[in-house]
Design a protein around this motif. Structure first.
Motif, PDB file in Angstrom:
ATOM      1  N   ILE A  64      82.496  67.376  39.250  1.00 30.71           N
ATOM      2  CA  ILE A  64      82.546  68.721  38.665  1.00 30.71           C
ATOM      3  C   ILE A  64      83.825  69.405  39.150  1.00 30.71           C
ATOM      4  N   SER A  65      84.571  70.005  38.241  1.00 31.46           N
ATOM      5  CA  SER A  65      85.789  70.734  38.617  1.00 31.46           C
ATOM      6  C   SER A  65      85.604  72.226  38.359  1.00 31.46           C
ATOM      7  N   ILE A  66      86.023  73.018  39.322  1.00 33.19           N
ATOM      8  CA  ILE A  66      85.831  74.475  39.265  1.00 33.19           C
ATOM      9  C   ILE A  66      87.166  75.169  39.541  1.00 33.19           C
ATOM     10  N   PRO A  67      87.648  76.002  38.616  1.00 33.00           N
ATOM     11  CA  PRO A  67      88.872  76.752  38.891  1.00 33.00           C
ATOM     12  C   PRO A  67      88.711  77.646  40.125  1.00 33.00           C
ATOM     13  N   VAL A  68      89.809  77.858  40.823  1.00 33.88           N
ATOM     14  CA  VAL A  68      89.848  78.751  41.983  1.00 33.88           C
ATOM     15  C   VAL A  68      90.791  79.909  41.644  1.00 33.88           C
ATOM     16  N   VAL A  69      90.293  81.130  41.762  1.00 30.54           N
ATOM     17  CA  VAL A  69      91.091  82.325  41.491  1.00 30.54           C
ATOM     18  C   VAL A  69      90.882  83.295  42.653  1.00 30.54           C
ATOM     19  N   ASP A  70      91.948  83.921  43.116  1.00 30.56           N
ATOM     20  CA  ASP A  70      91.865  84.856  44.251  1.00 30.56           C
ATOM     21  C   ASP A  70      91.209  84.207  45.465  1.00 30.56           C
ATOM     22  N   GLY A  71      91.514  82.943  45.677  1.00 34.07           N
ATOM     23  CA  GLY A  71      91.038  82.242  46.868  1.00 34.07           C
ATOM     24  C   GLY A  71      89.573  81.854  46.860  1.00 34.07           C
TER      25      GLY A  71
END
Lengths: 139, 139, 139
Positions: free
Chosen positions: C101-108
């Motif tokens: 599963i891939s999950i974007p990372v935004v603002d750490g």
């Protein structure tokens, strides 16, 4: 190497497949990235993502029909029933499909096949605003 | 940080699992990338991808047997029937498995477990040439 | 652009969902990466990964109950039976859910929805030590 992220809201009105291929393609084009990896992620657990045929709409009808038969409302052994009869079936359908899909980008375009579309698969009956996060890394 | 992409054609002859772990490993090795992320993507909606055990071939037999029973040909409520009795079941089986799989790469190798193989899962009866896109990003 | 990788061992004791959202979040925080892509990968084929609701534990009970009914032990047509009655059903359940599963990372932070948790879904009865590889790329 660069990145781009975007949040897309998809408004749903019942159990159906909502295509957003066009928005995903536009996101890639606007980024100016030629080679990379596009990831689509949905921030909910009672809807999901699916890449499926976008030629004959009957395919979508049958996909919805299959999942409704495989995970019917009213299974009497369910314990999570407080959020309505369609909620737990929705979680199960989401578990059987995808929350996240990654697609390579080549020559500035996601490498979708000729008849592949990217869909939000809504499993709840009532209208929802669903948030999908797009992420692209490449150059 | 670098990227590599490659398109692999897998020729199928009926409903079965076709392993292409060797090609995926070779692609990673030839790239010279030591740490990264490998993504495998299939450009079709009537076959899919699966990471499964490659030790005992009986596992593959049973996986095929299960999906054939779960999604049999001849479900009389299907409306998408113009492309043959195995086509709509194929789309459903694809929806239940994966179109895209990402595998971390460490020490120049995908971190597959000892018995994990990467398979194309063909859901159509007749022979097809299936296109799988490999993408690698890392350094 | 930078990368981080980590291997996490999850000790399981029977068929259940084991949450490791906290470890995944800590891995992202410790990397110091603000924008990127987190991939979670499990190196086994008789357990799997799932993003699901972590608010009401009844959801987990019902997910386990559904998969147990969909893929019961004792299906008499199975041929892979040497590793115990729960082994082949475990492979099938893994095929129906996710290995990666891939999950974007935004603002750490991974962009998990408010009620989304990351789970290892154990399909075997006996205790196992399961290895999950975390990979993060970004900057």
């Amino acid at each position: 190497m660069r990145q781009a992220t975007e949040s897309v809201t998809i408004r749903t009105s019942g159990q159906a497949l909502y295509e957003f291929t066009r928005q995903a393609r536009a996101f890639v084009t606007e980024s100016g990235i030629g080679t990379g990896l596009l990831t689509v992620y949905v921030r909910h657990t009672s809807c999901s993502l699916l890449i499926q045929e976008n030629a004959d709409p009957d395919v979508q009808t049958d996909l919805i029909g299959f999942f409704r038969r495989l995970v019917p409302e009213g299974m009497d052994w369910l314990v999570h029933t407080t959020e309505g009869p369609d909620d737990m079936p929705a979680h199960i359908k989401a578990a059987l499909t995808q929350t996240s899909i990654s697609i390579p980008v080549v020559d500035g375009r996601p490498v979708l096949g000729t008849w592949q579309g990217i869909y939000l698969f809504e499993h709840r009956r009532r209208p929802h605003a669903r948030e999908v996060v797009l992420h692209l890394i490449g150059e």
